[in-house]
Write a protein that holds these residues in place. Structure first.
Motif, short mmCIF file in Angstrom:
data_model
loop_
_atom_site.label_atom_id
_atom_site.label_comp_id
_atom_site.label_asym_id
_atom_site.label_seq_id
_atom_site.Cartn_x
_atom_site.Cartn_y
_atom_site.Cartn_z
N GLN A 1 -19.04 2.08 -13.60
CA GLN A 1 -17.87 1.58 -14.32
C GLN A 1 -18.16 1.47 -15.82
N GLU A 2 -19.34 0.92 -16.12
CA GLU A 2 -19.75 0.76 -17.52
C GLU A 2 -19.82 2.11 -18.23
N ARG A 3 -20.45 3.07 -17.57
CA ARG A 3 -20.61 4.40 -18.17
C ARG A 3 -19.24 5.06 -18.39
N ALA A 4 -18.33 4.85 -17.42
CA ALA A 4 -16.99 5.43 -17.56
C ALA A 4 -16.26 4.77 -18.71
N THR A 5 -16.36 3.45 -18.80
CA THR A 5 -15.67 2.72 -19.88
C THR A 5 -16.22 3.15 -21.24
N ALA A 6 -17.53 3.39 -21.30
CA ALA A 6 -18.15 3.80 -22.57
C ALA A 6 -17.89 5.28 -22.88
N GLY A 7 -17.19 5.97 -21.99
CA GLY A 7 -16.87 7.38 -22.23
C GLY A 7 -18.04 8.32 -21.98
N GLN A 8 -19.11 7.80 -21.34
CA GLN A 8 -20.27 8.67 -21.08
C GLN A 8 -20.00 9.62 -19.91
N ILE A 9 -19.16 9.18 -18.99
CA ILE A 9 -18.81 10.03 -17.85
C ILE A 9 -17.30 9.97 -17.64
N THR A 10 -16.77 10.95 -16.92
CA THR A 10 -15.32 10.98 -16.70
C THR A 10 -14.97 10.07 -15.51
N ALA A 11 -13.67 9.83 -15.34
CA ALA A 11 -13.24 8.98 -14.22
C ALA A 11 -13.64 9.62 -12.90
N HIS A 12 -13.56 10.95 -12.83
CA HIS A 12 -13.92 11.60 -11.57
C HIS A 12 -15.43 11.57 -11.34
N ASP A 13 -16.22 11.69 -12.42
CA ASP A 13 -17.68 11.50 -12.27
C ASP A 13 -17.94 10.15 -11.62
N ALA A 14 -17.21 9.13 -12.09
CA ALA A 14 -17.42 7.78 -11.55
C ALA A 14 -17.01 7.72 -10.09
N ALA A 15 -15.90 8.40 -9.76
CA ALA A 15 -15.44 8.39 -8.37
C ALA A 15 -16.46 9.06 -7.45
N VAL A 16 -16.99 10.20 -7.90
CA VAL A 16 -18.01 10.91 -7.10
C VAL A 16 -19.25 10.02 -6.98
N GLY A 17 -19.63 9.40 -8.10
CA GLY A 17 -20.79 8.51 -8.10
C GLY A 17 -20.62 7.36 -7.13
N ARG A 18 -19.41 6.78 -7.08
CA ARG A 18 -19.16 5.66 -6.17
C ARG A 18 -19.28 6.11 -4.71
N ALA A 19 -18.74 7.29 -4.44
CA ALA A 19 -18.82 7.80 -3.06
C ALA A 19 -20.28 8.00 -2.66
N LEU A 20 -21.05 8.54 -3.59
CA LEU A 20 -22.48 8.79 -3.33
C LEU A 20 -23.21 7.45 -3.13
N ALA A 21 -22.92 6.50 -4.02
CA ALA A 21 -23.60 5.20 -3.95
C ALA A 21 -23.35 4.54 -2.60
N ARG A 22 -22.11 4.64 -2.15
CA ARG A 22 -21.76 4.01 -0.87
C ARG A 22 -22.59 4.62 0.27
N VAL A 23 -22.72 5.94 0.27
CA VAL A 23 -23.47 6.58 1.35
C VAL A 23 -24.94 6.18 1.29
N VAL A 24 -25.57 6.34 0.11
CA VAL A 24 -27.02 6.13 0.05
C VAL A 24 -27.38 4.65 0.18
N CYS A 25 -26.40 3.76 0.00
CA CYS A 25 -26.67 2.34 0.24
C CYS A 25 -26.28 1.95 1.66
N GLY A 26 -26.07 2.93 2.52
CA GLY A 26 -25.80 2.64 3.93
C GLY A 26 -24.42 2.05 4.16
N GLY A 27 -23.47 2.39 3.27
CA GLY A 27 -22.10 1.89 3.43
C GLY A 27 -22.00 0.42 3.08
N GLY A 28 -23.06 -0.12 2.46
CA GLY A 28 -23.01 -1.53 2.06
C GLY A 28 -23.57 -2.46 3.13
N ASP A 29 -24.08 -1.86 4.24
CA ASP A 29 -24.73 -2.71 5.25
C ASP A 29 -26.13 -3.05 4.78
N ASP A 30 -26.56 -4.28 5.03
CA ASP A 30 -27.88 -4.64 4.55
C ASP A 30 -29.01 -4.26 5.50
#
Ligand code: NAD
Length: 764
Positions: free
Chosen positions: A694-723
């Protein structure tokens, strides 16, 4: 000769010496790099050259820290470094007297079993060794690297009159196996093979350019891809080499070849002389035939030596398709009187004629010359393969049309059966010899059997348009991916999956045909599913992909991947899923899905989680940015190659070692792994990664879609948020879910379409 090559001493830390040192460091050697003193510091020049290596572009070193393997020293007192070297490589300025004085020191200090070589571009090896003793001369030879040495495949090996055969063979083996080079043995004639013929071609084009009155743009428009040569064509190549260097090399030919009928071609045309006198030496001087203008690249007017905007050249000659067809079109267009085609034809014929005229003087056979021109000048095909591609009769007509005498070699070709220079009989290559009866003889191989030869000798058990399964004997089989860049469509995936299921073999290697492992998923197919909104078909394709990668991992027999060239996206996922990898030094591997708005959906995320568990910072940014490796050591640093995986620089021969690794796993009592529970980073880390995006998108370092792809990736590699630990199956579900969701976005569709259209990523 030293069996274990561990330490080299490179004399001269200039353009070539420093990069040769880097090449050796990449292969794991320690290197003493010596040059003249700089001010009061004896090792000053060598130190500056060494310290500049990590910044070189294209990179000379596999990893910047490999610079520590290079130890700067001084030519003022070279004794100690020479005395500890297994291999001494002379690479100082191209001056016979300077080199001879230095070689005297080499003789005095080097170990009696050290390998001794010179990197001269074309001075006589006999003259360099003339005053040295026999012990020196037996171990001394020319080992001529091409610039840049990491990337150019060719190394010419030039024995002197007293060089022992054992020396030639040892150095050729070393160059091939440890450094991954293509070796061509040359006769000790001025400029050896590639520079003799390549520089002839350049000088011939320059003389014809002056005679016909062509512009810089016109010459390059028809002497590059049109003739099966690189895009740098002729004049851009001159700028890269440096006009002064080129004149120097041409001068060596002119001085050393008094009886060469085409000797005059090696003298510089007036314009070139004037450019050198004015310091317009090419890229290193900021300008040559081209220079960077304020806005655009500008080209020189050779009659006034002033620069202006580049002219558009209309050429109606093909730049795609088989070279033989392209050249046939060129000859037809020239016969019709087209000015540029006539220039290109006459230049091509003069070059072929020159190669035919001096092949017997410079080499033992046509294949040496063809390999040298392909590997040293990046010609698509060497001159003799071009003769075959055009055909002897068509070529004779072309010589007649151009009013030029055809070389005698063409009569010899016409008399042979079949009337070609090369032919194949039952899978074996043959070539026409240069003397004696015109009867083809077996082609001299470029080294021991390579992967293509091993596969050709096997028995094909299954095949389709995407892959084939080859039985190699003794319980071993190989899956070979094939097709354009070995892209992974359903055919390849189902064959790979089916091949390892069942217990038909003891072990399996997985490899790609040609130069690459695989460029990844079939994006054309993915785009077609998206456009048809056929989500079910897309999901089936994805499931098949996951089945194929799972088959590699859980097969009842060990599967080892042998990867070279590109292993991207789904290709990388297959590699990661294998039990082990044998990889070529220049491997370009990566989970690059983000570049097309996707995430790895065939077990790639899962495999990274398996390797690094909850330590997502170790790999998240690499996947988020779709980074690929520059080489195999870099791939190891990125986490795509494991510590125990084998790295081999001889990239054409990685299948056998992969097979050996698979065999060792099988013989060690193979039990396939079970799907496991994997520890994941969990909810807190997911929150942190999302906030960062979110920070990188707000700072204009990445596009909104970069952030969306990044979020999808983060969710998978973090196990869907399960601890807690999650199952492999759960990670695969998360991958599929995210992949399909992204496929439904317009921005991902646009990225895929753009990549297919242009080969470049779209930043939207
Ligand atoms: P360079 O000018 O970049 O480097 C030559 C080095 O020699 C310099 O570092 C210089 O300090 C040193 N030197 C100069 N005078 C010296 C002397 N009197 N005694 C000892 N050292 C001295 O040249 P380069 O391009 O690296 O070429 C080195 C060798 O490699 C030459 O023989 C050249 O023909 C050959 N070569 C060059 C290329 C190329 O593309 N540049 C390609 C293949 C082979």
């Amino acid at each position: 000769m030293t069996a274990a090559m561990a330490r080299a001493c490179v004399l001269g830390a200039g353009v070539m010496g420093s990069q040769i040192a880097a090449l050796l460091a990449n292969a794991g050697l320690e290197v003493d790099l010596l040059d003249l003193a700089e001010g009061d510091e004896p090792a000053g020049r060598a130190r500056a050259a060494r310290d500049g290596l990590p910044r070189r572009r294209p990179p000379a070193l596999y990893l910047p820290e490999f610079v520590a393997r290079i130890h700067p020293g001084s030519l003022v007192a070279p004794g100690a470094a020479l005395a500890r070297a297994d291999w001494v490589i002379e690479a100082v300025v191209e001056d016979l007297a300077v080199k001879r004085r230095l070689l005297e020191q080499v003789e005095a200090h080097a170990r009696p079993d050290a390998l001794l070589s010179t990197n001269t571009s074309g001075l006589s090896i006999a003259a360099l060794a003339a005053d040295r003793g026999e012990g020196f001369a037996r171990r001394f030879l020319g080992v001529h690297f091409f610039n840049p040495p990491r990337y150019m495949k060719l190394v010419e090996v030039i024995p002197g009159p007293l060089t022992a055969r054992a020396t030639v063979e040892a150095v050729s083996r070393l160059l091939r196996t440890r450094l991954g080079k293509g070796v061509v043995e040359c006769r000790d004639t001025p400029n050896f093979i590639a520079n003799r013929l390549g520089v002839f071609a350049v000088m011939d084009a320059l003389h014809r350019m002056a005679a016909v009155g062509l512009s810089v743009d016109e010459v390059d428009a028809v002497t590059g891809v049109v003739l099966g040569r690189p895009r740098s064509a002729t004049l851009r190549l001159c700028d890269l080499i440096g006009l002064d260097t080129l004149l120097h090399v041409a001068g060596t030919a002119h001085a050393g070849l008094p009886d060469d009928p085409a000797r005059g071609t090696f003298l510089p045309p007036l314009a070139m002389r004037a450019m050198v006198d004015s310091g317009l030496l090419g890229e290193k001087a900021g300008g040559g035939f081209y220079r960077k203008g304020t806005h655009d690249i500008e080209a020189i007017d050779t009659s006034t030596l002033t620069y202006g905007p580049r002219g558009r050249v209309e050429v109606s000659l093909p730049t795609r398709g088989a070279l033989g067809d392209r050249l046939a079109a060129l000859l037809r267009t020239a016969a019709g009187g087209d000015r540029l085609a006539t220039f290109a034809r006459d230049h091509l014929l003069a070059t072929l004629g020159y190669c035919a005229g001096c092949v017997a003087e410079v080499a033992d056979g046509v294949e040496d010359v063809d390999r040298a021109m392909r590997w040293g000048f990046n010609w698509e095909q060497g001159p003799f393969a071009i003769v075959d591609a055009i055909g002897v009769q068509a070529l004779r007509r072309a010589f007649a049309d151009a009013g030029l005498g055809a070389p005698a070699l063409l009569d010899r070709v016409a008399a042979a059966q079949p009337p070609r220079i090369y032919c194949q009989v039952q899978g074996t290559g043959f070539a026409l010899p240069l003397a004696g009866p015109a009867v083809h003889r077996p082609l001299r191989p470029a080294g021991p059997a390579d992967d293509a030869a091993l596969l050709a000798a096997g028995e094909t058990l299954m095949e389709n348009e995407g892959a084939r399964l080859v039985y190699l004997g003794d319980g071993a089989a190989a899956i070979e991916l094939r097709g354009r860049l070995n892209v992974l469509g359903p055919a390849a995936l189902s064959l790979a999956r089916d091949a390892v299921e069942g217990e038909a073999f003891d072990c399996v290697a997985l490899t790609g045909a040609g130069a690459h492992f695989s460029a990844g998923a079939d994006l054309k197919l993915v785009l077609a599913f998206i456009d048809r909104k056929d989500w079910q078909a897309l999901e089936e394709y994805l499931r098949l992909f996951q089945e194929a990668t799972a088959a590699m991992r859980y097969a009842s027999v060990p599967v080892v991947a042998a990867a070279r060239g590109l292993a991207l996206g789904g290709g990388c996922e297959l590699c990661l899923s294998a039990m082990a990898r044998v990889v070529a030094g220049e491997l370009r591997i990566g989970l690059v899905e983000a570049k097309v708005g996707l995430i790895p959906g065939a077990g790639g995320c899962k495999e990274m989680v398996r390797r690094f568990g909850g330590d997502v910072d170790r790999f998240f940014a690499t996947l988020r940015d779709g980074q690929m490796s520059d080489n195999a050591e870099h791939a190891r640093a990125l986490g795509f190659v494991d510590a125990g995986d084998e790295l081999i620089l001889d990239e054409e021969r990685i299948l056998q070692p992969a097979m050996a690794r698979a065999r060792a796993l099988a013989d060690g009592g193979w039990t396939p792994p079970e799907p496991a529970m994997l520890s994941v980073a969990g909810a807190t880390t997911l929150g942190r990664l999302e906030a960062q995006l979110q920070e990188r998108a707000t700072a204009g370092q990445i596009t909104a879609h970069d952030a969306a792809v990044g979020r999808a990736l983060a969710r998978v590699v973090c196990g869907g948020g399960d601890d807690g630990p999650v199952s492999e199956q759960r990670l695969l579900e998360l991958e599929r879910e995210a992949f399909l969701q992204l496929c439904g976005t317009e921005a991902t569709r646009a990225r895929i379409a753009h990549m297919l259209d242009t080969g470049q990523p779209l930043r939207n």
